[in-house]
Enzyme design. Structure first.
Site: not given
Ligand code: TA6
Length: 295
Positions: A71, A97, A167, A210, A269
């Site tokens: 995370r 990932r 990301h 978002d 991102e």
């Molecule tokens: O990039 C934004 C997003 O798509 C959010 O909607 C949120 O889900 C984030 O990515 C994190 O996604 P993850 O699968 O890493 O929890």
């Protein structure tokens, strides 16, 4: 597959060791900056320019376990973004990932250090929701800037389409005093409320945010008014940008995200997603890259 070829010579500025959860990690000590990259996901988890403070954010609650993405840092989303369009069992943001990438090169280039990671299709990936032969080559250049370049080659006998995203979680002192500029004039899709018209002002944050911006090559800046720091995100080969902060409820709902950590981060991102999906003919390749600098 060994994560590091036994023949790989490491410069003195690169150390390989075990990070959290016993995961293999490459630690970089360039004269102009330091960084950490987990081989799981070729996941950049830290970058600090010399004389500066950390630019990449990691959650204190991140898990470091098989099958669970870190995370924070820079998750590589490939070969799809967010939920797979048809396979509900497929992992969010693709399998790259979650995979062990191989460190194939580590070298000094002036004051910078360059690491190159490779991921190719495996029996597991070919059995996944994306059954194609490919090679992904990820070049991480650490120094006064951080530059990330993902080159994907179609190793299949047929055309292949994919989404991709770097990301990136960026550290800010206070999201409520932060703005992301560069996307003014570009319409976007708010994942919470749908398509929205272009705005004339930078993105500011007072709730879960978002946003998917398509068809934009724009360089963005993240200005943290509480410290005066400006992070510039310059990109190449990318037509989409996503801006995300989970805010209070979503942060509380994520087990690997501290309830109050949302105030210290913002995701900018660098992507090719949705209408900007990439299609490669057999043998063709494409590179997306992002370069981060701090003023
Ligand atoms: O990039 C934004 C997003 O798509 C959010 O909607 C949120 O889900 C984030 O990515 C994190 O996604 P993850 O699968 O890493 O929890």
């Amino acid at each position: 597959m060994p994560a590091v070829p036994s023949t790989l010579e490491l410069p003195s500025s690169v150390e390989l060791g075990l990070g959290q959860g016993g995961l293999a990690v490459a630690r970089v000590f360039a004269p102009t900056g330091t960084a950490e990259v987990y081989l799981r996901g070729a996941h950049v988890s830290a970058w600090t320019p010399a004389g500066g403070t950390p630019v990449i954010w990691m959650s204190e609650q991140s898990e470091y376990a098989p099958g669970v993405p870190l995370r924070g840092g820079v998750p590589i989303c490939f070969p799809w973004f967010a939920a797979h369009p048809t396979d509900a069992t497929a992992p969010s943001h693709g399998f790259a990932r979650l995979a062990d990438w191989q460190l194939v090169e580590a070298r000094e280039a002036g004051d910078d250090v360059v690491l190159v990671f490779v991921l190719t299709d495996t029996e597991a990936s070919r059995a996944s929701a994306w059954p194609h032969r490919f090679e992904a080559r990820y070049t991480v250049t650490v120094g006064a800037r951080l530059t990330l370049a993902l080159e994907v080659t179609n190793r299949d006998t047929e055309a292949v389409s994919f989404e991709e995203a770097l990301h990136t979680y960026l550290a800010v002192a206070d999201i409520r005093q932060t703005e992301v500029a560069g996307l003014e004039g570009t319409p976007f899709t708010d994942r919470l409320t749908g398509p929205r018209p272009a705005e004339s002002t930078p993105v500011r944050f007072d709730a879960e945010t978002d946003r998917i911006y398509l068809n934009t090559p724009a360089t963005t800046t993240v200005t943290d008014a509480s410290t005066g720091r400006v992070i510039t995100v310059a990109k190449q080969g990318s037509a989409s940008t996503v801006v995300w902060n989970p805010w209070i409820d979503k942060a509380a709902a994520m087990a690997d995200f501290g309830d109050t950590e949302y105030t210290g981060m913002v995701c900018v991102e660098t992507c090719n997603i949705r209408d900007n999906t990439i299609t490669l003919a057999p043998g063709e390749n494409h590179e997306i890259s992002a370069s981060y600098s701090v003023a």
